[in-house]
Write an enzyme that holds these catalytic residues in place. Structure first.
Site, short mmCIF file in Angstrom:
data_model
loop_
_atom_site.label_atom_id
_atom_site.label_comp_id
_atom_site.label_asym_id
_atom_site.label_seq_id
_atom_site.Cartn_x
_atom_site.Cartn_y
_atom_site.Cartn_z
N HIS A 115 -66.42 -28.77 10.21
CA HIS A 115 -66.47 -29.90 9.31
C HIS A 115 -65.05 -29.91 8.53
O HIS A 115 -65.13 -30.39 7.49
CB HIS A 115 -67.78 -30.07 8.36
CG HIS A 115 -68.77 -30.17 9.22
ND1 HIS A 115 -69.88 -29.70 8.58
CD2 HIS A 115 -69.27 -30.20 10.45
CE1 HIS A 115 -71.14 -29.74 9.48
NE2 HIS A 115 -70.37 -30.03 10.50
N TYR A 163 -45.07 -21.00 25.73
CA TYR A 163 -44.44 -20.81 24.40
C TYR A 163 -44.99 -19.29 23.74
O TYR A 163 -46.15 -19.03 23.78
CB TYR A 163 -44.92 -21.76 23.54
CG TYR A 163 -44.54 -21.66 22.09
CD1 TYR A 163 -43.27 -21.94 21.56
CD2 TYR A 163 -45.72 -21.45 21.08
CE1 TYR A 163 -42.88 -21.70 20.33
CE2 TYR A 163 -45.27 -21.23 19.76
CZ TYR A 163 -43.90 -21.22 19.42
OH TYR A 163 -43.64 -21.34 17.92
N HIS A 184 -66.62 -25.32 16.13
CA HIS A 184 -67.06 -26.32 15.50
C HIS A 184 -67.15 -26.19 14.10
O HIS A 184 -67.69 -25.56 13.50
CB HIS A 184 -68.56 -26.87 16.03
CG HIS A 184 -69.04 -27.90 15.30
ND1 HIS A 184 -68.61 -29.24 15.03
CD2 HIS A 184 -70.15 -28.08 14.44
CE1 HIS A 184 -69.33 -29.87 14.33
NE2 HIS A 184 -70.44 -29.21 13.84
N TYR A 226 -46.16 -32.92 17.18
CA TYR A 226 -46.16 -32.53 18.64
C TYR A 226 -47.19 -31.44 18.62
O TYR A 226 -47.73 -31.17 19.85
CB TYR A 226 -44.77 -31.93 19.28
CG TYR A 226 -44.41 -30.77 18.42
CD1 TYR A 226 -43.90 -30.60 17.46
CD2 TYR A 226 -44.89 -29.42 18.88
CE1 TYR A 226 -43.38 -29.46 16.83
CE2 TYR A 226 -44.45 -27.98 18.61
CZ TYR A 226 -43.66 -28.03 17.42
OH TYR A 226 -43.43 -26.86 16.81
N HIS A 250 -68.80 -36.68 11.58
CA HIS A 250 -69.52 -35.48 11.57
C HIS A 250 -68.25 -34.45 11.61
O HIS A 250 -68.22 -33.66 10.52
CB HIS A 250 -70.22 -35.36 12.89
CG HIS A 250 -70.84 -33.93 13.00
ND1 HIS A 250 -71.92 -33.80 13.76
CD2 HIS A 250 -70.44 -32.84 12.57
CE1 HIS A 250 -72.54 -32.64 13.63
NE2 HIS A 250 -71.91 -31.92 12.76
N GLU A 288 -76.47 -26.60 16.44
CA GLU A 288 -75.72 -27.24 17.50
C GLU A 288 -75.67 -26.46 18.90
O GLU A 288 -74.74 -26.77 19.65
CB GLU A 288 -74.15 -27.49 16.88
CG GLU A 288 -74.31 -28.35 15.66
CD GLU A 288 -74.71 -29.74 16.01
OE1 GLU A 288 -75.45 -29.99 17.15
OE2 GLU A 288 -74.52 -30.50 15.09
ZN LIG Z 1 -71.50 -29.92 12.26
#
Ligand SMILES: [Zn+2]
Length: 214
Positions: free
Chosen positions: A97, A210, A95, A116, A157, A76
């Site tokens: 899953h 925060y 990234h 929130y 995905h 990716e």
């Molecule tokens: Zn992926």
């Protein structure tokens, strides 16, 4: 060896993806740009996080040319580079899953402000249209959806998060898994109440100051 610190962070946060149940095996991927050196450290493709070493991390230019590394970079890499080039306010892309966020993505829904903590991303988490993994089309769809948000769901995905540092991008992935689970569970028993954009604007301001967040 270039980008020693970034290599170590990719290994450290890769292991945290496993220990936080955000991925299994070699799934998902992470990248960090060093803007002073104009180089990017990215996870190698298909290497198990628990055996990955700093020297396995691949170093590439913002155009994707390999500068150091014998392994193939993440499949990716296109959207990692696109996001790091598009958003000058971020230095890291994560990234995964992760199951609950991906469940929402498989419905082709956005994640609304059901809690929130969605404020880690913005007033919601937008949805990028489906395209085959690893393609330019997927990268284009993510850029079209994410805008100034710190995350976007990827239809059928997973999810991608971005941050000023890898700790922030990781924390966003972790918090959005909780919010996705709450949304899923609330949907199981009825129609959840969604916080207004005005309230989420207040949350956004509060998040800037925060705790220990930098
Ligand atoms: Zn992926």
């Amino acid at each position: 060896m270039r980008l020693k610190l970034e290599r170590e962070l990719i290994v450290e946060y890769g292991r945290k993806l496993i220990s936080s149940n955000l991925t299994t095996g070699s799934g998902g991927n992470l990248s960090i740009i060093n803007r002073a050196e104009n180089l990017i450290a990215i996870k190698p493709s298909g290497v198990d996080y628990l055996i990955m070493k700093p020297e396995d991390v691949v170093i590439v230019t913002p155009e994707g040319k390999i500068v150091e590394g014998t392994l193939t970079p993440s499949s990716e890499i296109r959207f990692h580079l696109a996001l790091l080039n598009y958003r000058s306010d971020i230095t890291s892309v994560v990234h995964t899953h992760q199951v609950y966020a991906t469940t929402i993505a498989c419905m082709n829904w956005e994640l609304p402000a059901v809690h929130y903590l969605v404020g880690f991303a913005g007033n919601k988490v937008p949805l990028a249209k489906y395209a085959t993994f690893g393609t330019q089309a997927l990268s284009d769809n993510i850029l079209a959806a994410i805008g100034n948000y710190n995350a976007c769901l990827m239809a059928n995905h997973g999810i991608v998060t971005v941050g000023a540092n890898i700790g922030a991008a990781f924390a966003t992935a972790e918090e959005l898994e909780l919010v996705s689970r709450l949304y899923y569970q609330a949907k199981c028993i009825g129609e959840p109440v969604i916080l207004s954009d005005d309230e989420m604007a207040i949350i956004g301001e509060k998040f800037k100051t925060y705790g220990q967040r930098k």
